[in-house]
Design an enzyme around this catalytic site. Sequence first.
Site, short mmCIF file in Angstrom:
data_model
loop_
_atom_site.label_atom_id
_atom_site.label_comp_id
_atom_site.label_asym_id
_atom_site.label_seq_id
_atom_site.Cartn_x
_atom_site.Cartn_y
_atom_site.Cartn_z
N CYS A 70 23.78 -63.97 75.48
CA CYS A 70 22.58 -63.29 75.97
C CYS A 70 21.50 -64.36 76.01
O CYS A 70 21.13 -64.91 74.96
CB CYS A 70 22.20 -62.17 75.01
SG CYS A 70 20.61 -61.40 75.36
N CYS A 108 8.46 -67.56 60.12
CA CYS A 108 9.41 -68.49 60.76
C CYS A 108 8.80 -69.89 60.85
O CYS A 108 7.65 -70.05 61.24
CB CYS A 108 9.76 -67.99 62.16
SG CYS A 108 10.98 -69.04 62.98
N ARG A 132 18.24 -57.95 82.03
CA ARG A 132 17.51 -57.02 81.16
C ARG A 132 16.01 -57.14 81.31
O ARG A 132 15.44 -58.22 81.21
CB ARG A 132 17.89 -57.26 79.69
CG ARG A 132 17.16 -56.29 78.77
CD ARG A 132 17.65 -56.36 77.34
NE ARG A 132 19.07 -56.15 77.29
CZ ARG A 132 19.92 -56.90 76.59
NH1 ARG A 132 19.47 -57.88 75.86
NH2 ARG A 132 21.20 -56.64 76.60
N CYS A 147 21.09 -54.70 68.59
CA CYS A 147 20.76 -56.12 68.47
C CYS A 147 19.93 -56.32 67.20
O CYS A 147 19.03 -55.53 66.91
CB CYS A 147 19.93 -56.57 69.66
SG CYS A 147 20.68 -56.13 71.24
N CYS A 172 24.86 -57.51 68.78
CA CYS A 172 24.23 -58.75 69.21
C CYS A 172 23.33 -59.22 68.08
O CYS A 172 22.70 -58.38 67.41
CB CYS A 172 23.39 -58.50 70.47
SG CYS A 172 22.53 -59.97 71.08
N CYS A 181 6.93 -71.50 68.11
CA CYS A 181 6.95 -70.91 69.46
C CYS A 181 5.57 -70.29 69.76
O CYS A 181 5.10 -69.42 69.02
CB CYS A 181 8.03 -69.86 69.56
SG CYS A 181 9.65 -70.48 69.05
N CYS A 236 4.91 -66.35 69.85
CA CYS A 236 5.57 -65.48 68.87
C CYS A 236 4.68 -65.09 67.70
O CYS A 236 4.06 -65.94 67.06
CB CYS A 236 6.83 -66.16 68.36
SG CYS A 236 7.76 -65.12 67.22
S1 SF4 Z 1 10.63 -66.92 68.68
FE1 SF4 Z 1 9.51 -66.52 66.75
S2 SF4 Z 1 11.12 -65.92 65.30
FE2 SF4 Z 1 12.15 -66.92 67.04
S3 SF4 Z 1 12.31 -69.08 66.46
FE3 SF4 Z 1 10.38 -68.89 67.61
S4 SF4 Z 1 8.81 -68.53 66.02
FE4 SF4 Z 1 10.81 -68.13 65.07
#
Ligand code: SF4
Length: 333
Positions: free
Chosen positions: A201, A66, A273, A110, A141, A70, A73
């Site tokens: 959600c 990705c 949740r 989901c 979802c 984040c 993540c």
């Molecule tokens: S949480 Fe992970 S998968 Fe979702 S946008 Fe951020 S880096 Fe990408």
Amino acid sequence: MNAPAKDLDAPRNAPLRNDWTREEIAALFALPFPELIFRAQSIHRRNFDPTQIQVSTLLSVKTGGCPEDCGYCSQSAHNPTGLKASKLMEVDAVLAEAKKAKDAGAGRFCMGAAWRNPKDKDLDAVCAMVEGVKALGMETCVTLGMLTGTQAQRLKQAGLDYYNHNLDTSPEFYPQIISTRTYQDRLDTLDEVRKAGIQVCCGGIIGMGEEASDRVGLIHALATLPVHPESVPINGLVHIAGTPAAQGQRLDPIDFIRTIAVARITMPNSMVRLSAGREEMSEEAQALCFLAGANSIFYGEKLLTTPNPDADSDQALFAKLGMSSMQVRHEST
Ligand code: SF4
């Protein structure tokens, strides 16, 4: 200082409030624990059967690589977690997983894809997944990143019930966790999802090194949305090696349970949740979360890429607590 008792005294069908102030929410967090749990449980049982838990299953349909950064993540290309990126799964393979989840008792399926935003050709496949899962009689979802209004409408036409898009934390702490998109970007996508008529959600993650005031800020941001999210996932940070957020201190379970309780009080009709982080929680802490008003969990051994209790241990916990899974229902606020 005790928060005003008006939330407790409100009749069952009182209009939902989205004019909460930060001061009111901070006062709820500061309540003595027994008082907070009593208020949350009282409101909870006014709106829900306290013995019923809604069960969802989450499948990663496109894992890793990705472009977003984040800090919590495992799937971010910015974080050296060793996770191998994969392509979008075939529709048939996704439907086979949905069937298994249904057989294991899940009412909602989901599907998550690690994208900044979906490309239109990818959306064709996701729409086919949504149609197929709906045909199995399950709620659907998806979480695909940022959406345009047109994309949200396409998903609605495919029959999508819910779109997951978390605010993650308070607006103030957010830039320390993510730099590749803004809080306003998140709010804009939530707005497009609402305008398309899809249920929302939306929740956050606790334990990323935030201050107590950031937990107040997260709940305030959620509870003052024009319409409360129908589902509010509260995640405990899963410490994944290679992610910047993993370097922080472990979360105190009492702070987590307080956050669940305040979410329940401020968003009384939403499904709250208990999401990521459950694997690291004791049965006692999970039971307290249910007492504080959590009424939804994820089933399945993995949540996208992180471990989760298996279905058997969840069923054993439900049996021990005299609780059971909720039949599929469509929530509305
Ligand atoms: S949480 Fe992970 S998968 Fe979702 S946008 Fe951020 S880096 Fe990408």
